[in-house]
Motif scaffolding. Structure first.
Motif, PDB file in Angstrom:
ATOM      1  N   UNK B  42      35.881 -38.813  -4.699  1.00 52.58           N
ATOM      2  CA  UNK B  42      34.844 -38.287  -5.584  1.00 52.58           C
ATOM      3  C   UNK B  42      34.437 -39.395  -6.544  1.00 52.58           C
ATOM      4  N   UNK B  43      33.161 -39.603  -6.722  1.00 54.34           N
ATOM      5  CA  UNK B  43      32.684 -40.561  -7.726  1.00 54.34           C
ATOM      6  C   UNK B  43      31.952 -39.821  -8.827  1.00 54.34           C
ATOM      7  N   UNK B  44      32.374 -39.972 -10.060  1.00 58.73           N
ATOM      8  CA  UNK B  44      31.693 -39.289 -11.153  1.00 58.73           C
ATOM      9  C   UNK B  44      30.433 -40.056 -11.570  1.00 58.73           C
ATOM     10  N   UNK B  45      29.622 -39.435 -12.416  1.00 51.65           N
ATOM     11  CA  UNK B  45      28.420 -40.113 -12.882  1.00 51.65           C
ATOM     12  C   UNK B  45      28.809 -41.389 -13.611  1.00 51.65           C
ATOM     13  N   UNK B  46      27.906 -42.325 -13.656  1.00 48.81           N
ATOM     14  CA  UNK B  46      28.099 -43.624 -14.308  1.00 48.81           C
ATOM     15  C   UNK B  46      29.054 -44.548 -13.551  1.00 48.81           C
ATOM     16  N   UNK B  47      29.550 -44.138 -12.397  1.00 52.45           N
ATOM     17  CA  UNK B  47      30.484 -45.015 -11.683  1.00 52.45           C
ATOM     18  C   UNK B  47      29.734 -46.213 -11.114  1.00 52.45           C
ATOM     19  N   UNK B  48      30.371 -47.358 -11.159  1.00 51.70           N
ATOM     20  CA  UNK B  48      29.701 -48.587 -10.723  1.00 51.70           C
ATOM     21  C   UNK B  48      29.414 -48.589  -9.217  1.00 51.70           C
ATOM     22  N   UNK B  49      30.057 -47.694  -8.487  1.00 51.50           N
ATOM     23  CA  UNK B  49      29.771 -47.567  -7.055  1.00 51.50           C
ATOM     24  C   UNK B  49      28.292 -47.271  -6.819  1.00 51.50           C
ATOM     25  N   UNK B  50      27.672 -46.620  -7.806  1.00 51.78           N
ATOM     26  CA  UNK B  50      26.290 -46.186  -7.644  1.00 51.78           C
ATOM     27  C   UNK B  50      25.260 -47.250  -8.003  1.00 51.78           C
ATOM     28  N   UNK B  51      25.714 -48.429  -8.396  1.00 54.29           N
ATOM     29  CA  UNK B  51      24.782 -49.420  -8.920  1.00 54.29           C
ATOM     30  C   UNK B  51      23.611 -49.726  -7.988  1.00 54.29           C
ATOM     31  N   UNK B  52      23.913 -50.070  -6.750  1.00 49.25           N
ATOM     32  CA  UNK B  52      22.837 -50.519  -5.856  1.00 49.25           C
ATOM     33  C   UNK B  52      21.803 -49.433  -5.611  1.00 49.25           C
ATOM     34  N   UNK B  53      22.277 -48.248  -5.312  1.00 50.08           N
ATOM     35  CA  UNK B  53      21.342 -47.154  -5.066  1.00 50.08           C
ATOM     36  C   UNK B  53      20.519 -46.834  -6.304  1.00 50.08           C
ATOM     37  N   UNK B  54      21.146 -46.925  -7.478  1.00 54.79           N
ATOM     38  CA  UNK B  54      20.430 -46.638  -8.723  1.00 54.79           C
ATOM     39  C   UNK B  54      19.345 -47.667  -8.986  1.00 54.79           C
ATOM     40  N   UNK B  55      19.612 -48.920  -8.654  1.00 54.95           N
ATOM     41  CA  UNK B  55      18.604 -49.962  -8.838  1.00 54.95           C
ATOM     42  C   UNK B  55      17.380 -49.650  -7.976  1.00 54.95           C
ATOM     43  N   UNK B  57      16.400 -46.788  -6.969  1.00 53.37           N
ATOM     44  CA  UNK B  57      15.751 -45.615  -7.542  1.00 53.37           C
ATOM     45  C   UNK B  57      14.851 -46.012  -8.711  1.00 53.37           C
TER      46      UNK B  57
END
Lengths: 499, 262
Positions: B42-55, B57
């Protein structure tokens, strides 16, 4: 259906590097928790900053808008308010709007006494075109990254919300984007919007038939959901409203699915789900089933090469599914757990191939879902074997260390289920691939390789001989001094030598 | 990355789950020093795992916001006047007319001709201004409904309602759709364009005191069918507008077409 997105996407290579550079400059890495502080907020600010820097050069009217001084702002406001000719009043607001593209003009405007009051008066006048231009001025102000400017717009928010229940779709769209921008910039704005009824207003507005309105609503909602106080203060009331059901409706694949709208609401769902407020509620509304079917649809779109912008939707869908699968509620939903369907695995691999070719940075997200699908599911592990997907999975190993670790983890998920599974993993490309990853220097990659080797040796002892013949011991020796690896290296060496 | 050819066929085929191979775990599998455990992550919000996808977006959002910020190119037509009785507003763009129509003629009270931004506010106005039954009932029970979408609170007086909206909903004290009634003949038409003594623009209003002179029994309240007539008119006009846009006709040419059909 998907190709509509093509025209809106521009080459983003420079933009990506710029964003990453700024993000790393700003972000104080907390090495302890590994969690970057304010990372998401900073990214949003960075996005807006880039937007405004480009805008003056892009002014399409043939002239670059000038910064307005106090006297000019006052004059335009007076003309808009008291002018005799309709066109003159409208023109004054257009001039003001152009000037407001500049941060300096924005500051001048908010510092001028009575300016916002006048603008709000024009926003609520019965002159429709003045109203529209006043709303555009407000929209310009909303682009500012200064929270003081956003807070200066507070007197207008009750009206923006009131207009959401009107019928003029262009106007509603403008109000929604304005609200979305203001929401990002200031907690004071959000603190006012919640008691002013933004959630019921959005819940009413989401029933609009207009695609542009829905897209704007999704944007505004996604900004609201990213607020730092969202898990405690915002998400509970959103979950209590009819918004989740409507959002899921708009994600159902079929002829009515609109890509632009679906992207927004998929991101909204992601922000809700990863906040872990009440995910069983969403599962109860059929989120798993809807998202699973959408995943199949996305894979179909990839095959038809209608893939423009597809990763924009695939990314949040993968995240939502992955996080939802960790909920205990998933197990108790009983026969309705559509994610037993092995087409989901097929679809995921089609998307992984697409990412491999077009967007490798999203491979970890796809593999995350694959891990969560296979971890506790003998059925999905069997699908990986029967659909012949081990070899394609191994082909992802060279992409990056992060991807390697995740591929090896998925393979461990399969191998740990016992001999029946390991028999299908050997002979084949697995052992050579493992010998290759043992040559990596990254500790995590090697560590995961050791775990997989251990399982393979345990459940498929014939593999040991082949391992030895292919210089496996030498490959292990390389790591026997490494603190994090040595115990496992030693144990494997013993197993190999005894075998 | 090469996928097996049968995979696409599997996707196209019906739903189904693989019959799982038998699971048989040896306790030695998880014995130290090995520590692998199969588990969903499980990855919570603000996790660095999401960096690439967030960029990705945010880059996409930049594109969208830029398109919204540029005011749209309005296709122009020869000037024409709004056809609603008493309205002489002139337009040279169909989008402008559409907004004007929705704003000024979409939710209009047939009693006093005041326009409202939404059906919700129009309904409240009609009840509070023009319904004598409302007046009678309000003497005995709380009838003044909070104007905020989603709030079901009711109050004895409009003053109490205003206090509630200010205190609980942080609405402005001078919220323009909850002003006290001005003394003006209810039959007067609000003609846009006569600036006169207007200060910050005449706003649409709901008032707090009823018009005593027009006792409209509750049954006749439905004469605000002006709204539904307006809606039909709007549908007709906008359908014509849409057709014209698609055909690229000028307004004059369209009138010619309409006239020749009669």
């Amino acid at each position: 259906m998907w190709s509509r997105r093509q025209g809106r996407l521009r080459p983003t290579v420079c933009g990506v590097e710029e964003l990453r550079r700024r993000r790393r400059e700003q972000e104080p890495r907390d090495l302890g928790s590994g969690r970057p502080s304010h990372a998401r907020r900073e990214q949003q600010l960075v996005s807006k900053r880039l937007l405004r820097e480009d805008a003056p050069e892009e002014a399409g009217e043939g002239c670059v808008a000038a910064i307005l001084g106090e006297a000019e702002v006052q004059q335009f406001l007076r003309q808009a308010q008291r002018g005799t000719e309709e066109k003159e009043r409208e023109g004054a607001l257009v001039s003001l709007r152009r000037g407001l593209q500049h941060p300096e003009t924005q500051q001048t405007f908010i510092q001028l006494e009575g300016s916002m009051r006048t603008l709000v008066g024009l926003l609520t006048s019965n002159q429709a075109l003045l109203q529209l231009e006043a709303a555009r001025c407000l929209h310009e102000l909303s682009h500012s990254e200064q929270s003081t400017i956003a807070e200066a717009c507070l007197p207008a928010t009750s009206y923006l919300l009131t207009y959401l229940s009107g019928h003029s779709s262009d106007f509603i769209e403008l109000c929604l984007y304005t609200l979305g921008n203001l929401i990002v910039e200031s907690e004071a704005v959000r603190r006012q919007l919640l008691p002013q009824g933004i959630v019921p207003a959005l819940a009413a507005c989401i029933q609009s038939p207009h695609v542009a309105v829905l897209e704007a609503l999704g944007y505004a909602l996604s900004q609201l959901l990213q607020a730092k106080e969202a898990p405690e203060k915002i998400i509970p009331s959103i979950l209590a409203s009819t918004l989740p059901q409507h959002m899921l409706q708009m994600l159902q694949p079929g002829p009515k699915l609109n890509p632009g709208v679906a992207v927004e609401f998929a991101w909204c769902l992601h922000y809700i789900i990863c906040s872990q407020v009440s995910n069983p509620l969403l599962i109860g509304h059929g989120a798993l089933s809807t998202l699973g079917l959408l995943l199949l649809d996305l894979a179909g779109a990839v095959q038809r090469t209608e893939d423009a912008g597809l990763e924009l939707l695939a990314c949040p869908v993968l995240r939502c599914l992955s996080n939802l699968l960790t909920e205990a509620a998933v197990e108790t939903v009983g026969g309705q757990m559509q994610l037993r369907d092995e087409r989901v695995v097929a679809a995921l691999f089609i998307l992984l191939q697409f990412f491999f070719q077009k967007q490798p940075s999203l491979l970890p997200e796809g593999l995350w879902l694959l891990n969560n699908l296979t971890a506790n599911s003998p059925s999905f592990c069997t699908s990986l074997l029967s659909l012949d997907l081990i070899k394609p999975l191994l082909q992802l190993l060279p992409v990056s260390n992060v991807v390697s670790v995740m591929v090896l983890t998925v393979l461990c998920n399969v191998a740990e289920k016992g001999p029946a599974y390991c028999q299908r993993l050997w002979p084949g490309p697995l052992l050579p691939a493992l010998l290759h990853t043992l040559a990596f220097s990254d500790t995590e990659v090697v560590g995961q390789s050791l775990e997989l080797l251990h399982l393979l040796f345990l459940y498929q002892p014939e593999a040991v001989q082949v391992f030895l013949q292919q210089s496996g011991l030498q490959a292990l020796e390389r790591h026997q001094e490494e603190a994090q690896l040595q115990d496992r290296v030693y144990a494997l060496q013993q197993t190999a030598l005894q075998g | 990355m090469q996928l097996p050819p049968a995979l696409c066929a599997r996707l196209a085929a019906g739903p189904g789950a693989a019959e799982p191979l038998p699971v048989e775990r040896d306790p030695a599998a998880g014995a130290a020093p090995f520590r692998f455990v199969a588990r969903p992550v499980r990855f919570p919000r603000e996790h660095e795992f999401f960096e690439d996808g967030d960029v990705q977006r945010h880059l996409y959002l930049q594109e969208v916001l830029m398109q919204v910020a540029d005011a749209p190119e309005k296709p122009r037509v020869p000037a024409f006047a709004c056809q609603v009785a008493g309205c002489c507003q002139v337009f040279d763009a169909l989008d402008d007319y559409e907004h004007h129509y929705h704003t000024l003629h979409g939710n209009v009270c047939s009693f006093c001709k005041r326009a409202f931004p939404s059906g919700h506010l129009l309904d409240a106005h009609i009840l509070e201004w023009h319904d004598s039954l409302f007046q009678i009932l309000s003497e005995r029970q709380d009838m003044y409904q909070c104007l905020v979408e989603g709030c079901t609170e009711k109050f004895k007086t409009s003053r109490d309602r205003k206090d509630h909206m200010v205190r609980m909903h942080l609405y402005p004290v001078d919220f323009r759709f909850d002003k006290p009634k001005k003394s003006r003949s209810p039959a007067s038409v609000e003609v846009p364009g006569d600036s006169g003594e207007r200060s910050e623009g005449e706003a649409m209003e709901i008032c707090s005191e009823p018009v005593a002179a027009s006792p409209a029994p509750a049954g006749e309240r439905r004469t605000y069918s002006h709204r539904s007539v307006s809606k039909l008119f709007l549908k007709h006009v906008l359908n014509v507008c849409s057709v014209l846009r698609i055909l690229g006709c000028t307004w004059a040419a369209a009138l010619l077409i309409l006239n020749s059909e009669r």
